[in-house]
Design a protein around this motif. Structure first.
Motif, short mmCIF file in Angstrom:
data_model
loop_
_atom_site.label_atom_id
_atom_site.label_comp_id
_atom_site.label_asym_id
_atom_site.label_seq_id
_atom_site.Cartn_x
_atom_site.Cartn_y
_atom_site.Cartn_z
N UNK A 72 0.66 -1.17 0.11
CA UNK A 72 -0.08 0.19 -0.04
C UNK A 72 0.92 1.39 0.02
N UNK A 73 2.16 1.11 -0.19
CA UNK A 73 3.00 2.41 -0.17
C UNK A 73 2.59 3.07 -1.38
N UNK A 74 2.55 4.47 -1.33
CA UNK A 74 2.30 5.34 -2.42
C UNK A 74 3.51 5.41 -3.56
N UNK A 75 4.59 5.21 -3.18
CA UNK A 75 5.76 5.01 -4.04
C UNK A 75 6.46 3.86 -4.05
N UNK A 76 6.61 3.25 -5.26
CA UNK A 76 7.32 1.87 -5.33
C UNK A 76 6.86 0.81 -4.43
N UNK A 77 5.54 0.48 -4.52
CA UNK A 77 5.15 -0.70 -3.68
C UNK A 77 5.65 -1.98 -3.98
N UNK A 78 6.10 -2.88 -2.88
CA UNK A 78 6.70 -4.07 -3.05
C UNK A 78 7.91 -4.12 -3.30
N UNK A 79 8.58 -2.94 -3.62
CA UNK A 79 10.10 -2.85 -3.99
C UNK A 79 11.06 -3.24 -2.61
N UNK A 80 12.32 -3.67 -2.90
CA UNK A 80 13.13 -3.72 -1.89
C UNK A 80 13.71 -2.29 -1.18
N UNK A 81 13.81 -2.25 -0.08
CA UNK A 81 14.16 -0.92 0.46
C UNK A 81 15.28 -0.94 1.60
N UNK A 82 15.61 -0.01 2.11
CA UNK A 82 16.75 -0.04 3.21
C UNK A 82 16.04 -0.58 4.68
N UNK A 83 16.84 -1.17 5.43
CA UNK A 83 16.36 -1.52 6.69
C UNK A 83 15.51 -0.53 7.33
N UNK A 84 16.03 0.61 7.14
CA UNK A 84 15.66 1.97 7.86
C UNK A 84 15.43 3.32 6.89
#
Length: 283
Positions: free
Chosen positions: A141-153
């Motif tokens: 449900x993230x408005x930008x790049x949902x489902x993508x890998x991201x940093x830990x924080x």
């Protein structure tokens, strides 16, 4: 796709598609022509000319500008022009450390093309002398790049919050990192990029931190922004960056910087110089 491609994606933009956005004589952003057209309806707040958009001269203080722009933003939100409202303010200035000019709802930051700031944490552990990196997968449900890998924080820098304080807060919310552990994070510089995304211009600076975590640490998300976490060796991290589009667009910049600083990418690589110089590029 390559690591160089991953960096290049974050610098792709065409400023001829935008109008300069000014406060007084200072250019502080770049605005889409369709937004400029909408702002013509608010001449007491914005001066819209053929070659630039500026804030009305009588709005000559931080509070006046903030209140007037917020009123316009809320009206444009009701009309459906401004989407993804966050109820979170970002401070706008000509550059980091400069006098604040006004506060702006976060959803409006890319519309106005003003500079924004964020914090990104490389959370890593060592296994048998090798570095492994924790990554999160963004919620659907993230408005930008949902489902993508991201940093830990990672997180944007709200108005009135210092970068390290924001890192501590985000570390607790996104990964359940205790405050005493998060305070061990080491600042490692900043990376800037300017790119077009979803028809808007993002002009961002990311403050980068490294944190070596205990081998038995397992992150847990609290704010619903991360669906799950995984711990990956640097070889797999490099493969995902170079061969897939699995990572959120700006995360690649920070991880490639990490790979260089920790010696995983070395000058023996033919593309080493190009990678290092591309990272130091300023918009």
């Amino acid at each position: 796709m390559s690591l160089l491609d991953r960096i290049a994606i974050c610098h792709r933009h065409d400023l001829t598609r935008y109008l300069p956005f000014k406060v007084g004589a200072d250019r502080i952003g770049f605005m889409r022509p369709d937004l400029a057209g909408e702002l013509k309806r608010f001449p007491s707040v914005f001066r819209v000319a053929a070659d630039a958009v500026s804030i009305a001269e009588h709005l000559d203080t931080f509070d006046y500008r903030s209140a007037a722009i917020d009123s316009v933003m809320r009206e444009l939100r009701q009309e459906g022009f401004v989407r993804g409202w966050r109820d979170e303010l970002f401070t706008v200035a000509a550059h980091y450390g400069a006098e604040p000019l006004f506060d702006l709802e976060r959803a409006g930051v890319p519309l106005f093309g003003v500079k924004a700031y964020g914090v990104h944490l490389n959370g890593f552990v060592r296994r048998d002398g090798e570095i492994w990196l924790w990554v999160g997968r963004r919620a659907a449900n993230r408005p930008i790049e949902p489902g993508k890998l991201d940093h830990l924080v990672a997180g944007g820098l709200p108005s009135g919050v210092k970068p390290f304080d924001n890192l501590i807060k985000e570390a607790a919310e996104e990964a359940s990192i205790p405050k005493e552990l998060a305070r061990r994070a080491r600042p490692c510089g900043a990376l800037s990029y300017r790119m077009e995304l979803d028809g808007c211009l993002r002009d961002d600076t990311l403050f980068v931190y490294d944190l070596e975590l205990p081998a038995d640490f397992t992150p847990r998300n609290h704010d619903g922004e991360i669906a799950d976490f995984r711990l990956l060796p640097l070889g797999e991290i490099e493969r995902l960056l170079a061969e897939t589009s699995d990572f959120k667009f700006n995360v690649g910049l920070v991880i490639i910087d990490f790979l260089i600083r920790h010696g995983y990418l070395s000058p023996e690589r033919p593309d080493y110089s190009a990678l290092a110089l591309a990272l130091s590029r300023r918009p």
